[in-house]
Design a protein around this motif. Structure first.
Motif, short mmCIF file in Angstrom:
data_model
loop_
_atom_site.label_atom_id
_atom_site.label_comp_id
_atom_site.label_asym_id
_atom_site.label_seq_id
_atom_site.Cartn_x
_atom_site.Cartn_y
_atom_site.Cartn_z
N GLU A 1 10.70 -40.65 36.50
CA GLU A 1 9.76 -42.43 37.79
C GLU A 1 8.87 -40.71 37.97
O GLU A 1 7.79 -40.93 38.08
CB GLU A 1 10.45 -42.87 38.29
N ASP A 2 9.56 -39.37 38.97
CA ASP A 2 8.82 -38.36 39.17
C ASP A 2 8.15 -37.89 38.17
O ASP A 2 6.76 -37.99 38.93
CB ASP A 2 9.92 -37.81 39.96
N ARG A 3 8.38 -37.75 36.82
CA ARG A 3 7.53 -37.12 35.44
C ARG A 3 5.85 -37.91 35.54
O ARG A 3 5.28 -37.58 35.26
CB ARG A 3 8.33 -37.08 35.10
N GLN A 4 6.69 -39.03 35.72
CA GLN A 4 4.87 -39.95 35.24
C GLN A 4 4.65 -40.11 36.37
O GLN A 4 2.77 -40.02 36.41
CB GLN A 4 5.73 -41.48 34.99
N THR A 5 5.30 -39.58 37.72
CA THR A 5 4.22 -39.79 38.53
C THR A 5 2.99 -38.73 39.33
O THR A 5 2.45 -38.38 38.90
CB THR A 5 4.80 -39.62 40.37
N CYS A 6 4.26 -36.98 38.07
CA CYS A 6 3.48 -36.23 38.70
C CYS A 6 2.28 -35.77 37.25
O CYS A 6 0.96 -35.61 37.79
CB CYS A 6 4.37 -35.02 38.07
N ILE A 7 2.97 -36.55 36.77
CA ILE A 7 1.30 -36.70 35.63
C ILE A 7 0.21 -36.80 35.28
O ILE A 7 -1.14 -36.82 35.40
CB ILE A 7 1.19 -36.74 34.09
N ASP A 8 0.67 -38.40 36.29
CA ASP A 8 -0.90 -39.64 36.49
C ASP A 8 -1.19 -39.03 38.35
O ASP A 8 -2.97 -39.02 37.54
CB ASP A 8 -0.56 -40.98 37.57
N LEU A 9 -0.77 -38.37 39.20
CA LEU A 9 -1.51 -38.12 40.42
C LEU A 9 -1.99 -36.76 39.47
O LEU A 9 -3.71 -36.43 39.97
CB LEU A 9 -0.25 -37.24 40.53
N ALA A 10 -1.52 -35.80 38.56
CA ALA A 10 -2.93 -34.71 38.04
C ALA A 10 -3.75 -35.18 37.86
O ALA A 10 -5.09 -34.61 37.38
CB ALA A 10 -1.87 -33.63 37.23
N LEU A 11 -3.51 -36.19 36.94
CA LEU A 11 -4.70 -37.22 36.53
C LEU A 11 -6.12 -37.05 37.49
O LEU A 11 -6.95 -37.17 36.61
CB LEU A 11 -4.77 -37.92 35.23
N LYS A 12 -5.12 -37.43 37.95
CA LYS A 12 -5.78 -38.55 39.33
C LYS A 12 -7.40 -36.82 39.66
O LYS A 12 -8.05 -37.44 40.21
CB LYS A 12 -5.23 -39.11 39.94
#
Length: 992
Positions: free
Chosen positions: A536-547
């Motif tokens: 879940e933290d990894r998904q958050t990292c990628i989502d926030l990086a794209l944002k």
């Protein structure tokens, strides 16, 4: 707090100072000069109107040049006043009156006549109803000294002295907060009317009294109603011509009173003439000098009050950096207004001497005051805030004596920023561009600021790191720095490191996006991502990086670099240097349970247990767990397959990168864990999608930057690895099953040795897989003479033989099934032809289009003679083992069949007709031995060219010898079984 105060100052300057963006830096811009125009009209301006034109945007004709310096001085002064108002531990104002009652009672007993008013303040005659015809007293009495027994003078009554000090402290608090009207109200409420009148004298002529319309004027007691003023009742003010027209005289009076009070305090005499009244005198000096704009006296009084102690009521002055800064800007504002008003009054004198401020004694006093107050302010802002200036931000006087070094450093840093903001844009820009100032900010935030702070922990350090990062981001935005400007990246990076260390997953991407240098940004986010384990933290990292990064290509590069970095940090060379150990940051406890067989023993000839857990090292597991980073975004999944191929090469001791371990042991468990657990099943579909696109379609994801033919090679390489691992699984399953059957055979042979050919005693042997059912032993059969007994024994022997055949037939079928599955899986590697591929629809066609289709295992180049060094090494490392495995499957299966035939011979006889079954098993064994010998033909075939991997220098040297030995054993077994080495198959279908 200092941080909120700093942001409040920056906000005020950016929003309210119209010249902030252009920069003033404390230098004169010609403001305050009288402009041209109709002289008579200009002379009609009141002092209040002149001040408005000096600092504001007036709608009518301008006669005074706008002075941006005064605007900034006022903004800073008001900001410092709000800081003081919000300061903690400020005592609320007292409500008791300051009437000096004890001293009054003492004087009342000494009155000589009714006209001798026993009062202590100058306006006492006005407050008392003097009878008609009686002259009002021309003097007022001071605090009478108390005479001690030894005849010396002491201070006045203690209660009176304390009341006076409390009143002065409350007055000072209001003045320090910029609220003179509140100070006046305090004096009125506490019956100190003469002080209220004194404070009123500073109002500009022509201004309005900002107090409720129902309130009494300063000279009128509260029990009398004020006169009605219809014109100004609505807006809550009194009079249009309110203020002091001879304000210059009032300023000179305050100036002189302040200096005399300071002299009296220095002489040890209180303001009322009593010894021990230093604190009251100092407060009188501080208040008077503030009203007059006497900077020198203000600073001296503050310093003395700061060192005098609070005497139980709290010190009102103090000498903190903020207090002294407020003193400077109060006096600078007063000096600018005084100069402008003096010019205006001289212009009025040219028109008429009837204006209130044009009298010679007023103009003379005003000119003297302007000269003196300006002489104390000879420095500009830059010099004032210089390292050796009166307001050096190195001074941390606002920090209490018990504060830590970190708190002092934080105050110093905030004062540095505040000073730069006050000086203007150029000074603020230096905070970003000047490496020395940035290093001071970094040193203080990291615990090594001014004064050798050391490395002790402090709650202020993270706050200071955050403030530094916010400051750089804010200044870049306000100052309009380009995105290529990397100045300040070091400060932002320091806070990013803090967020990473404290697992702030939701904030790292936001702050990392404000690092302008691409390499630093990538390095910081990679450092963060490689420690994140939770899905879940990894998904958050990628989502926030794209944002926050706003660049999908950059996110892809960061993700790929993360996987590369983890693999290299956990390589053998890195581990030797002390790297590669997982830190466990964000990691959740996870146990890898085995559903894949461990195979290191199988390579050496052993067999792993069927329920053996995976044997994967922590470093290999960490590398495997990095692959799911590329499976989060659908467009990244193809790269996940390519990275998996690289990692699989490393697990088998082959690779062109430095992180490979050439010739090292196989890590089959790690390889299977990667392919079966951590690589997204849909990733191969993405690779196939990219591989089948033509050049005219363009690259669906330019970040990958690979030609479709290259993706076709990636696709084939991974299918080759899948085939190899599948062959290993099939081999292990066959081997485990064969070991089980051999154990059963051992049990049977032990039973034969113990009980003879046909069992003994007619007992049932439940522990024997093949249970005996003979009623007679061999000795009993030989001794029997009656026909009935021998007939019964013959019937039992036949029944036992049929049961034995049923079990042997069932086992042969099981062995045959596993042997064919293992043989097919191994041949899928050796004979990697299209007809045998386990490919999904369309994959074979895609590979053929890329010229990598119908070629051997791991032959991924368009030219068979140029497949690349890496893939040549892979073939040399893996194919010899597969060849040996294939022959071992056939040889050991044939031997098992041979033993099964021997087992059947033990129960076969002419009577039960089992000799035909024995012959059938022997034919099957002979056929398997013949297939084993045909492996030599497979190796020697020019079609497969497997002989190249056995005779090359990079192959496993012992495998050719092992294969030759096994071939010799196969030939021997066949010769012993049939008496000939003919390879013609007799019964290809096996026993039935």
């Amino acid at each position: 707090s200092l941080e909120s105060a700093t942001w409040a100052l920056l906000k005020d300057l950016v929003e309210k100072d119209p010249h902030f963006d252009h920069g003033v830096d404390g230098e004169s811009d010609g403001g305050g000069r009288m402009l041209g125009g109709d002289l008579a009209t200009a002379a009609e301006l009141t002092d209040s109107h002149v001040e408005e034109q000096l600092t504001g945007d007036v709608g009518d004709e301008r006669f005074v040049k706008y002075d941006s310096r005064v605007v900034r001085h006022r903004l800073v002064k008001e900001w410092l006043e709000r800081m003081h108002e919000d300061a903690p531990n400020l005592k609320p104002p007292e409500t008791r009156e300051s009437t000096w009652k004890n001293t009054y009672d003492m004087l009342a007993g000494q009155m000589q006549s009714p006209s001798d008013v026993a009062a202590l303040d100058p306006d006492a005659p006005l407050r008392h109803n003097v009878p008609p015809g009686v002259a009002a007293p021309s003097h007022w009495r001071r605090l009478a000294p108390e005479i001690s027994k030894d005849g010396t003078r002491t201070a006045g009554t203690n209660d009176d002295h304390k009341d006076e000090l409390v009143l002065l402290l409350d007055i000072w608090k209001d003045i320090r907060q910029g609220n003179v009207q509140s100070a006046i109200a305090q004096c009125n409420k506490r019956s100190s009317y003469w002080r209220a009148a004194l404070l009123q004298g500073g109002h500009l002529h022509g201004g309005h009294l900002h107090r409720p319309a129902t309130a009494a004027p300063y000279w009128m007691p509260y029990d009398e109603e004020p006169p009605e003023d219809e014109d100004h009742a609505a807006n809550g003010t009194h009079g249009t011509d309110w203020g002091n027209p001879e304000r210059a005289l009032w300023l000179r009076t305050c100036w002189d009173l302040g200096r005399k009070a300071l002299d009296a305090a220095a002489a040890g005499v209180g303001a009322m003439g009593a010894k021990g009244g230093d604190d009251v005198a100092l407060m009188e000096a501080l208040i008077m000098s503030t009203l007059a704009g006497d900077l020198e006296t203000m600073l001296k009084a503050m310093t003395k009050l700061s060192s005098a102690g609070n005497n139980g009521v709290g010190v009102g002055g103090g000498s903190s950096w903020e207090d002294r800064c407020w003193a400077h800007f109060t006096c600078m504002e007063a000096a600018s207004i005084a100069r402008c008003l003096h010019e205006h009054h001289k212009r009025q004198a040219e028109v008429s001497l009837l204006y209130p401020a044009t009298a010679n004694h007023v103009l003379s006093a005003e000119q003297r005051h302007v000269g003196e107050i300006t002489g104390l302010l000879s420095l500009n802002l830059t010099d004032i805030f210089a390292m050796q200036g009166p307001l050096s931000w190195e001074d941390t006087g606002s920090v209490s004596a018990g504060s830590s070094a970190h708190e002092s450093a934080a105050a110093s840093i905030h004062h540095m920023v505040q000073a730069a903001a006050i000086c203007g844009r150029a000074s603020l820009d230096a905070l970003v561009t000047d490496s020395n100032k940035r290093q001071r900010l970094l040193a203080a935030a990291l615990g090594g600021g001014a004064g050798s702070l050391g490395g002790s922990e402090s709650v202020l350090l993270p706050q200071l790191q955050r403030f530094g990062a916010h400051l750089i981001i804010f200044l870049r935005e306000v100052l309009g720095h380009s995105e290529d400007d990397v100045n300040g990246d070091d400060v932002v990076s320091a806070y990013v490191d803090h967020l990473v260390a404290h697992q702030q997953v939701g904030l790292v991407a936001l702050y990392t996006s404000h690092i302008n240098d691409p390499a630093t940004k990538r390095r910081k986010y990679v450092h963060f991502m490689k420690e994140v384990q939770d899905p879940e933290d990894r998904q958050t990292c990628i989502d926030l990086a794209l944002k926050h990064f706003g660049d999908e290509d950059q996110v892809f590069q960061i993700t790929t670099t993360t996987v590369d970095t983890i693999r290299k940090e956990n390589s053998p060379s890195a581990r030797g240097a002390g790297a590669g150990a997982a830190s466990g940051m964000f990691a959740r406890t996870e146990t890898v349970e085995g559903d894949v067989q461990a195979t290191n023993d199988a390579i050496g000839g052993g067999v792993a247990g069927s329920n053996k857990a995976l044997e994967v090292s922590s470093t290999d597991k960490r590398k495997i767990q990095s692959i799911p980073w590329l499976c989060i975004e659908p467009t990244h999944k193809a790269e996940a397959v390519r990275q998996s191929n690289v990692l699989l090469c490393q697990f088998f001791g082959v690779g062109v990168e430095e992180d490979a371990e050439p010739g090292g042991p196989w890590k089959l468990d790690a390889a299977k864990l990667l392919v079966e657990r951590f690589l997204d099943a849909s990733a191969m579909e993405t690779v196939h999608e990219y591989a089948r696109m033509s050049d005219k379609d363009g690259n669906p994801f330019p970040s990958l930057n690979r030609h479709p033919s290259e993706w076709a090679r990636v696709l084939k390489e991974h299918r080759c690895w899948q085939a190899f691992l599948g062959a290993n699984d099939a081999y292990e399953e066959w081997h485990a099953m064969l070991v089980q059957k051999e154990q059963e055979q051992v049990e049977f042979e032990r039973y034969e040795k113990q009980y003879g050919q046909h069992g003994g005693g007619g007992q049932q042997r439940g522990f024997v897989p093949l249970e005996a059912a003979y009623p007679l032993s061999a000795r009993e059969v030989a001794a029997a003479t009656d026909t009935e007994t021998l007939y019964a024994h013959a019937v039992g022997a036949k029944e036992f033989g049929e049961k034995t055949w049923e079990r042997v037939q069932m086992q042969c079928n099981e062995v045959h099934t596993k042997q064919e599955a293992a043989e097919a899986a191994l041949m899928m590697v050796l004979d990697f032809q299209k007809s045998r591929w386990n490919l999904k629809e369309g994959e074979a066609k895609t590979m053929e289009s890329a010229l990598v289709g119908s070629k051997g295992w791991m032959v991924v180049g368009a030219d068979d003679d140029d497949i690349g060094d890496q893939y040549t090494l892979i073939r040399q490392r893996c194919l010899p083992v597969v060849i040996v495995w294939l022959h071992k499957v056939l040889l050991d299966t044939g031997r098992w069949y041979k033993k099964a035939a021997q087992r059947m011979k033990a129960v076969a006889s002419e009577a039960n007709g089992l000799w035909g079954r024995v012959e059938q098993i022997e034919i099957a064994a002979a056929n398997i031995f013949r297939k084993a010998l045909q492996v030599a033909d497979l190796v020697a075939s020019r079609e497969y060219r497997l002989y190249t991997v056995l005779q090359s220098e990079g192959s496993n040297d012992h495998h050719p010898q092992v294969l030759l030995k096994q071939l010799n054993e196969s030939a021997t077994e066949l010769l012993e079984l049939t008496g000939t080495l003919s390879l013609d198959m007799e019964n290809p279908n096996g026993p039935n």
